[in-house]
Design a protein around this motif. Structure first.
Motif, PDB file in Angstrom:
ATOM      1  N   UNK A   5       0.794  -1.052  -0.033  1.00  0.00           N
ATOM      2  CA  UNK A   5      -0.064  -0.131   0.665  1.00  0.00           C
ATOM      3  C   UNK A   5       1.381   1.182  -0.075  1.00  0.00           C
ATOM      4  N   UNK A   6       0.334   1.887  -0.883  1.00  0.00           N
ATOM      5  CA  UNK A   6       1.334   2.984  -1.311  1.00  0.00           C
ATOM      6  C   UNK A   6       0.706   4.292  -0.112  1.00  0.00           C
ATOM      7  N   UNK A  61      -3.447   0.657  -3.774  1.00  0.00           N
ATOM      8  CA  UNK A  61      -2.424  -0.563  -3.661  1.00  0.00           C
ATOM      9  C   UNK A  61      -1.626  -0.995  -5.027  1.00  0.00           C
ATOM     10  N   UNK A  62      -0.170  -1.159  -4.378  1.00  0.00           N
ATOM     11  CA  UNK A  62       0.193  -1.310  -5.154  1.00  0.00           C
ATOM     12  C   UNK A  62       0.241  -2.808  -5.739  1.00  0.00           C
ATOM     13  N   UNK A  63       0.396  -3.171  -7.329  1.00  0.00           N
ATOM     14  CA  UNK A  63       0.485  -4.535  -7.623  1.00  0.00           C
ATOM     15  C   UNK A  63       1.827  -5.572  -8.677  1.00  0.00           C
ATOM     16  N   UNK A  64       2.109  -3.939  -9.266  1.00  0.00           N
ATOM     17  CA  UNK A  64       3.797  -3.803 -10.019  1.00  0.00           C
ATOM     18  C   UNK A  64       4.940  -4.399  -8.774  1.00  0.00           C
ATOM     19  N   UNK A  70       9.893   0.333  -5.157  1.00  0.00           N
ATOM     20  CA  UNK A  70      10.128   1.883  -4.653  1.00  0.00           C
ATOM     21  C   UNK A  70      10.014   2.799  -3.476  1.00  0.00           C
ATOM     22  N   UNK A  71       8.744   1.926  -3.092  1.00  0.00           N
ATOM     23  CA  UNK A  71       7.704   2.033  -2.075  1.00  0.00           C
ATOM     24  C   UNK A  71       8.315   1.180  -0.729  1.00  0.00           C
TER      25      UNK A  71
END
Length: 186
Positions: A5-6, A61-64, A70-71
């Protein structure tokens, strides 16, 4: 199931995210900055509901894989600066390589490519925001702040502060209105 999660940068963020997961029927096993793990699998409807709820609160939400990395870099830097008592004279590149299990050159190049700034500049921006916070609280002297944030000297802290903000720490402290930024805006 693991979620990345960003913009999850503080304990209040963790509580807000936990609440949204629970509203969608998912019970988190662990919640860390930028990460949530659940035992359940998620339906498409739940995922959509969760994404919308999180987006409404400023999370994403971050999926890649690259975005997750990066996060994770940002999370480790934020954890180091904002959530530890004292920053030792830590070698940032070694710390990130060790924590993230990637060579520093790879994560450094990826970060610069995606974020348009270097990891070092991001680290400095976070440290300066922490200095601003501590100056506003007015509980520590500048030399105590320098020690806490791992600066080699008060002069170096002052020099870097002026280079980034255009103001001396003393002048900044005397300003009535603060010019601090949210951690996730850096």
């Amino acid at each position: 199931m693991h979620f990345y999660i960003k913009n999850m940068v503080c304990n209040r963020c963790k509580m807000a995210v936990q609440k949204e997961f629970e509203k969608t029927g998912l019970m988190p096993i662990t919640i860390e900055l930028g990460e949530v793990e659940t035992a359940e699998t998620i339906s498409k409807e739940q995922l959509e509901e969760l994404e919308n709820a999180l987006k409404h609160l400023g999370f994403e939400l971050i999926d890649d894989k690259k975005s997750r990395l990066i996060e994770q870099i940002k999370t480790e830097i934020i954890r180091l600066i904002h959530h530890s008592e004292e920053i030792e004279n830590t070698n940032l590149s070694s710390l990130l390589s060790e924590k993230l299990h990637y060579e520093y050159n790879y994560i450094s190049n990826l970060f610069s490519e995606v974020e348009g700034t270097t990891i070092e500049k991001y680290f400095i921006a976070q440290r300066i925001e922490k200095v601003k916070e501590l100056l506003v609280y007015d509980e520590l002297s500048l030399s105590q702040i320098a020690i806490q944030l791992g600066y080699s000297s008060t002069a170096y802290l002052s020099s870097q502060f002026k280079k980034v903000t255009g103001l001396t720490p003393t002048f900044y402290k005397s300003l009535k209105e603060t010019k601090r930024k949210n951690i996730d805006e850096l």
